[in-house]
Design a protein around this motif. Structure first.
Motif, short mmCIF file in Angstrom:
data_model
loop_
_atom_site.label_atom_id
_atom_site.label_comp_id
_atom_site.label_asym_id
_atom_site.label_seq_id
_atom_site.Cartn_x
_atom_site.Cartn_y
_atom_site.Cartn_z
N GLY A 103 6.13 20.06 13.68
CA GLY A 103 5.01 20.00 14.63
C GLY A 103 3.97 21.07 14.38
O GLY A 103 2.83 20.95 14.84
N HIS A 104 4.34 22.12 13.64
CA HIS A 104 3.40 23.23 13.44
C HIS A 104 2.94 23.36 12.00
O HIS A 104 2.48 24.42 11.58
N ILE A 105 3.08 22.27 11.23
CA ILE A 105 2.39 22.28 9.93
C ILE A 105 0.93 21.90 10.21
O ILE A 105 0.63 21.13 11.11
N PRO A 160 -6.66 24.21 18.82
CA PRO A 160 -5.73 25.34 19.00
C PRO A 160 -4.35 24.85 19.47
O PRO A 160 -4.25 23.84 20.16
N CYS A 161 -3.33 25.60 19.06
CA CYS A 161 -1.95 25.20 19.36
C CYS A 161 -1.22 26.34 20.08
O CYS A 161 -1.57 27.51 19.92
N GLY A 162 -0.20 25.98 20.84
CA GLY A 162 0.60 26.97 21.57
C GLY A 162 1.27 28.00 20.67
O GLY A 162 1.64 29.09 21.12
N CYS A 163 1.41 27.69 19.38
CA CYS A 163 2.05 28.64 18.45
C CYS A 163 1.08 29.74 18.03
O CYS A 163 1.46 30.69 17.36
N GLY A 164 -0.20 29.59 18.40
CA GLY A 164 -1.20 30.60 18.04
C GLY A 164 -2.07 30.17 16.87
O GLY A 164 -3.07 30.82 16.57
N GLY A 196 -4.91 23.42 14.41
CA GLY A 196 -4.80 22.23 13.57
C GLY A 196 -3.38 21.75 13.31
O GLY A 196 -3.12 21.02 12.36
N CYS A 197 -2.42 22.17 14.16
CA CYS A 197 -1.02 21.77 13.96
C CYS A 197 -0.82 20.28 14.26
O CYS A 197 -1.50 19.71 15.13
N LEU A 198 0.16 19.68 13.58
CA LEU A 198 0.43 18.25 13.74
C LEU A 198 0.62 17.87 15.20
O LEU A 198 0.13 16.82 15.64
ZN LIG Z 1 1.32 25.06 16.27
#
Ligand SMILES: [Zn+2]
Length: 404
Positions: free
Chosen positions: A233-235, A243-247, A250-252
């Protein structure tokens, strides 16, 4: 070594039962008298039982052995961003009691912990008269430090990140408690599911509120050096994207998870796009969920169709990376996102075919999981694996001799 063989036998009975002592000898390279000794010990301990007999080739009836369902049970939690599931599961992988509720009903971590505790107590009360609680398992969407059994990062449920669920439940219920990533638990279940072919190389992709992945390589769960393996999910699929919760950006999962699809619908409708998605949400943008998308797709709604096609395309990008990197025998997809419409599956196959190496793609079978409770059932397998020192994934693919 003695104990190893006994545990291995127990695992074989769990995987292949009801099974005869003679048949067990086909699976493990120890003598039949040694098997009989271990079986006697397991029968005396009450973990297994004799369940009738079957005519063997030689004409004599062979007594069959199976797990004793009454021996004990686990309590397992599948803690998703949207849905919270909890169940009691016996050692034969049968669900005895189950509760499902939206995760938001747990409230904050303080009220949530109390609610989970009372659910466990209520379930225990119903079952513990006739069986023993063996352990508690928690499947959660996050990065787990497998060495110390602790949660490290939980991008989609940040408030719970610093809660030591393992220590808390261990103190409360005085049984072993184990935690692992929920997609990994789903992979575990798919790999041991009776009748499922006993897969040794499998990737499970969960398309839910986020996107999680469980990877089994040569019969072993792949965790990575710090528990971070499988974060499909975070590639990044769009440089500098959403923006993504991982920081990162553009994450999947910002393009193909259920949350992303719902957000995409909300934003388009806010921008004035006409769609029957809104009708199914009682004309309230905040009420839009995956079920509204599902219903709108049946109306041939253009926005719903565009959203599902885009998500499928991005998922195909992710899957092509799995195929090229691991070339697994199976990729199994599950989670609420796969229930929206078969269109998403058709599109992800098309997209993956465009991008993956054709020779690898040809040999990787891509399927949809048939079991909604795979997270709970896999977590129970994980608990039993740890308690009885099994390795559920490491079993005979077609009745070959096992080498442990
Ligand atoms: Zn992410």
């Amino acid at each position: 070594m003695q104990t190893d063989n006994k545990n291995t036998l127990l695992n074989l009975i769990r995987l292949y039962g009801p099974v005869s002592r003679t048949k067990l000898a086909d699976y493990i390279s120890i003598s039949i008298p040694a098997i009989s000794n271990h079986v006697t010990e397991l029968l005396e301990a009450g973990i297994i039982k004799e369940v009738g007999s079957k005519q063997s080739n030689g004409g004599r009836k062979a007594v069959l052995l199976d797990m004793n369902k009454e021996y004990g049970y686990t309590i397992c939690i599948d803690f998703g961003q949207d849905i919270f599931r909890i169940a009691a599961i016996n050692i034969n992988n049968e669900i005895l009691e189950k509760r499902i509720l939206p995760s938001k009903e747990l409230g904050d971590k303080n009220t949530g912990l109390i609610k989970i505790q009372s659910m466990i107590e209520e379930i225990n009360q119903k079952i513990s008269n006739h069986a023993t609680l063996l352990g508690i398992g928690i499947g959660i969407s996050g990065i787990i430090n497998y060495q110390n059994n602790k949660l490290v990062i939980m991008p989609n449920l940040k408030e719970w990140e610093n809660v030591d669920l393992v220590a808390t439940f261990h103190d409360l219920f005085k049984v072993p408690v184990f935690i692992d990533d929920s997609a990994r638990m789903m992979a575990l279940w798919e790999s041991v599911l009776p009748g499922n072919g006993r897969y040794q190389d499998l990737v499970f992709v969960s398309v839910g509120a986020g996107i999680g992945t469980g990877i089994i390589v040569s019969g072993k769960l792949l965790r990575g050096v710090n528990g971070g393996a499988g974060e499909l999910g975070h590639i990044i699929v769009e440089e500098g994207g959403l923006p993504c919760g991982c920081g990162n950006r553009g994450c999947l999962e910002q393009y193909a998870s259920v949350t992303s699809m719902v957000n995409r619908a909300k934003n388009a409708i806010k921008d004035g796009v006409m769609s029957s998605i809104l009708t199914y949400a009682n004309n309230d943008i905040n009420q839009i969920d995956s079920f509204c998308l599902e219903k709108a797709l049946k109306d041939q709604d253009k926005l719903a169709y565009t959203i599902i096609i885009e998500a499928g395309n991005y998922l195909g990008i992710g899957l092509s990376k799995i195929v090229n990197l691991l070339n697994p025998e199976y990729i199994i997809l599950g989670g609420g996102g796969m229930n929206i419409s078969s269109i998403i599956f058709d599109e992800l196959i098309r997209s993956a075919n465009l991008r993956a190496m054709s020779t690898s793609m040809k040999h990787t079978k891509i399927l949809i999981s048939s079991k909604e409770e795979s997270g709970l059932l896999g977590t129970s397998i994980h608990v039993l694996d740890n308690i009885f020192k099994f390795n559920s994934c490491m079993h005979a693919a077609s009745g070959n001799i096992l080498s442990f």
